[in-house]
Design a protein around this motif. Structure first.
Motif, short mmCIF file in Angstrom:
data_model
loop_
_atom_site.label_atom_id
_atom_site.label_comp_id
_atom_site.label_asym_id
_atom_site.label_seq_id
_atom_site.Cartn_x
_atom_site.Cartn_y
_atom_site.Cartn_z
N THR A 25 0.82 -1.21 0.00
CA THR A 25 0.00 0.00 0.00
C THR A 25 0.86 1.26 0.00
OG1 THR A 25 -0.12 0.10 2.41
CG2 THR A 25 -1.80 -1.19 1.31
N GLY A 26 2.17 1.08 -0.12
CA GLY A 26 3.11 2.20 0.03
C GLY A 26 2.97 3.29 -1.02
N ASN A 27 2.36 2.92 -2.14
CA ASN A 27 2.29 3.86 -3.25
C ASN A 27 0.87 4.42 -3.43
OD1 ASN A 27 3.65 5.13 -5.37
ND2 ASN A 27 2.87 3.65 -6.86
N LEU A 28 0.00 4.17 -2.43
CA LEU A 28 -1.41 4.57 -2.57
C LEU A 28 -1.77 5.69 -1.59
CD1 LEU A 28 -3.01 0.99 -2.67
CD2 LEU A 28 -2.44 2.43 -4.62
N ASP A 29 -2.81 6.45 -1.94
CA ASP A 29 -3.31 7.45 -0.98
C ASP A 29 -3.95 6.72 0.20
OD1 ASP A 29 -6.35 7.18 -1.35
OD2 ASP A 29 -5.66 7.46 -3.40
N GLU A 30 -4.23 7.46 1.28
CA GLU A 30 -4.63 6.83 2.53
C GLU A 30 -5.89 5.96 2.39
OE1 GLU A 30 -4.74 9.58 5.78
OE2 GLU A 30 -5.76 8.12 7.07
N LYS A 31 -6.87 6.50 1.66
CA LYS A 31 -8.13 5.76 1.52
C LYS A 31 -7.92 4.46 0.75
CE LYS A 31 -12.89 6.47 -0.07
NZ LYS A 31 -12.91 5.79 -1.38
N SER A 32 -7.23 4.55 -0.38
CA SER A 32 -6.98 3.34 -1.17
C SER A 32 -6.12 2.36 -0.39
CB SER A 32 -6.26 3.68 -2.48
OG SER A 32 -7.00 4.61 -3.21
N ALA A 33 -5.15 2.88 0.38
CA ALA A 33 -4.27 2.02 1.17
C ALA A 33 -5.08 1.21 2.17
CB ALA A 33 -3.21 2.85 1.89
N ASN A 34 -6.01 1.88 2.85
CA ASN A 34 -6.87 1.18 3.81
C ASN A 34 -7.68 0.10 3.12
OD1 ASN A 34 -6.51 2.23 6.45
ND2 ASN A 34 -7.36 4.17 5.72
N GLU A 35 -8.27 0.45 1.98
CA GLU A 35 -9.13 -0.51 1.28
C GLU A 35 -8.33 -1.72 0.80
OE1 GLU A 35 -12.23 2.87 -0.43
OE2 GLU A 35 -10.89 1.81 -1.83
N VAL A 36 -7.15 -1.44 0.24
CA VAL A 36 -6.33 -2.53 -0.28
C VAL A 36 -5.86 -3.43 0.86
CG1 VAL A 36 -4.07 -3.01 -1.34
CG2 VAL A 36 -5.65 -1.45 -2.45
N PHE A 37 -5.48 -2.81 1.98
CA PHE A 37 -5.02 -3.59 3.13
C PHE A 37 -6.13 -4.51 3.64
CE2 PHE A 37 -3.44 -4.54 7.30
CZ PHE A 37 -2.07 -4.54 7.15
N GLU A 38 -7.33 -3.94 3.80
CA GLU A 38 -8.49 -4.72 4.25
C GLU A 38 -8.75 -5.88 3.30
OE1 GLU A 38 -10.39 -4.75 6.90
OE2 GLU A 38 -9.08 -3.21 7.73
N LEU A 39 -8.65 -5.58 2.03
CA LEU A 39 -8.93 -6.59 1.02
C LEU A 39 -7.93 -7.75 1.12
CD1 LEU A 39 -10.66 -7.24 -1.52
CD2 LEU A 39 -8.86 -6.14 -2.85
N ILE A 40 -6.67 -7.41 1.30
CA ILE A 40 -5.65 -8.46 1.40
C ILE A 40 -5.94 -9.35 2.61
CG2 ILE A 40 -3.20 -8.93 1.81
CD1 ILE A 40 -2.55 -6.42 0.21
N LEU A 41 -6.28 -8.74 3.74
CA LEU A 41 -6.56 -9.52 4.95
C LEU A 41 -7.79 -10.41 4.76
CD1 LEU A 41 -5.96 -6.95 7.84
CD2 LEU A 41 -4.57 -8.95 7.29
N GLU A 42 -8.82 -9.81 4.15
CA GLU A 42 -10.08 -10.54 3.96
C GLU A 42 -9.88 -11.73 3.01
OE1 GLU A 42 -13.25 -7.92 2.59
OE2 GLU A 42 -14.04 -9.61 1.46
N LEU A 43 -9.20 -11.47 1.90
CA LEU A 43 -8.99 -12.54 0.92
C LEU A 43 -8.15 -13.65 1.50
CD1 LEU A 43 -8.42 -10.49 -2.30
CD2 LEU A 43 -10.27 -12.08 -1.87
N ASN A 44 -7.18 -13.25 2.31
CA ASN A 44 -6.31 -14.24 2.92
C ASN A 44 -7.10 -15.20 3.78
OD1 ASN A 44 -3.64 -13.44 2.11
ND2 ASN A 44 -3.16 -14.50 4.00
N GLN A 45 -8.06 -14.62 4.52
CA GLN A 45 -8.91 -15.48 5.35
C GLN A 45 -9.78 -16.38 4.48
OE1 GLN A 45 -10.96 -12.97 8.10
NE2 GLN A 45 -9.19 -12.84 9.45
N ASN A 46 -10.39 -15.77 3.46
CA ASN A 46 -11.29 -16.57 2.60
C ASN A 46 -10.55 -17.68 1.88
OD1 ASN A 46 -13.20 -14.79 3.40
ND2 ASN A 46 -13.31 -13.64 1.48
N HIS A 47 -9.29 -17.44 1.55
CA HIS A 47 -8.53 -18.43 0.77
C HIS A 47 -7.67 -19.32 1.66
CE1 HIS A 47 -9.23 -17.02 -3.47
NE2 HIS A 47 -9.78 -16.06 -2.77
#
Ligand SMILES: Nc1ncnc2c1ncn2[C@@H]1O[C@H](COP(=O)(O)OP(=O)(O)O)[C@@H](O)[C@H]1O
Ligand SMILES: [Mg+2]
Length: 226
Positions: free
Chosen positions: A173-195
């Motif tokens: 998320t180092g190259n993203l604005d704060e909002k996108s960084a939060n969303e991408v981080f959440e997504l990675i955590l969520e997908l990791n759990q689902n997969h």
């Protein structure tokens, strides 16, 4: 102990810069279990990327052992290490490294096509994962036609398409604005759990790191549990 997916014991790594030898890692102990998420934080230059490369078998430590799914990667040749990596690991980087001339769907299908998966099955799988990351409407767009957050979502889909046991993410998320960084981080955590995959995430965003199961800090060449 049987649930440990990647382990590192007493890892040391130095780089030579002319006459100067820089000791970057000075005895790292690390392990991650199946389904666990670990954030590795540390200042710039502390050796986070170096450690991630070693854990993935992309580089070799000066001393110490690394095990991926109980196999000691020190004892494998380059080709065997590559196979182990292909079988178990997925990568997400700070910069997406998508191929600009291919669509999102083609980029995501690429790891499967490289493994000689049938084209149709590869594209079907890519479509499923792209929908999961919220890009069902963007599948035929090329990276240049996507926003920064969308490009990073595509890179996440590409990392997951092979069903890796563990995702290694280097400041995703180092190259993203704060909002996108939060969303991408959440997504990675969520997908990791689902997969049901594990996650090793390097970040210097302390706030985001708190969402992982565990935080380790790399400081003065050693890893400390936080
Ligand atoms: N291939 C290399 N050759 C020489 N020095 C390197 C190499 N890779 C990393 N380093 C040095 O090792 C240190 C740690 O780098 P790195 O792992 O990239 O840190 P981080 O990811 O925490 O910012 C830095 O001082 C860097 O300059
Ligand atoms: Mg780095």
């Amino acid at each position: 102990m049987s649930n440990i997916l990647i382990a590192a014991q007493n890892i040391r790594k130095s780089f030579n810069d002319g006459d100067l030898s820089v000791d970057v890692l000075k005895g790292i102990e690390f392990s991650i279990q199946k389904n666990q998420s670990i954030a590795i934080i540390g200042t710039s230059g502390s050796g986070k990327s170096t450690l991630l490369h070693l854990l993935a078998g992309l580089d070799i430590p000066d001393s110490g052992s690394i095990f991926i799914n109980k196999k000691s990667i020190n004892e494998l040749n380059n080709e065997e290490r590559g196979q182990l990596r292909n079988e178990y690991l997925g990568f997400i980087y700070q910069f997406h490294h998508l191929l600009p001339e291919f669509t999102a769907k083609e980029n995501v299908a690429m790891p499967l096509l490289i493994r000689r998966c049938a084209k149709r099955a590869a594209y079907e799988k890519a479509e499923v994962i792209l929908s999961e990351v919220g890009l069902s409407e963007r599948m035929t767009h090329k990276p240049g036609e996507l926003s920064g957050g969308e490009r990073q979502r595509t890179a996440i889909a590409r990392a997951l398409v092979t069903n890796p046991s563990c995702i290694l993410a280097d400041e995703p998320t180092g190259n993203l604005d704060e909002k996108s960084a939060n969303e991408v981080f959440e997504l990675i955590l969520e997908l990791n759990q689902n997969h049901n995959s594990s996650l090793i995430m390097v970040t210097h965003n302390v706030e985001l790191s708190k969402r992982a199961d565990k935080i380790c800090e790399l400081r003065d060449g050693v890893l400390i549990d936080k």
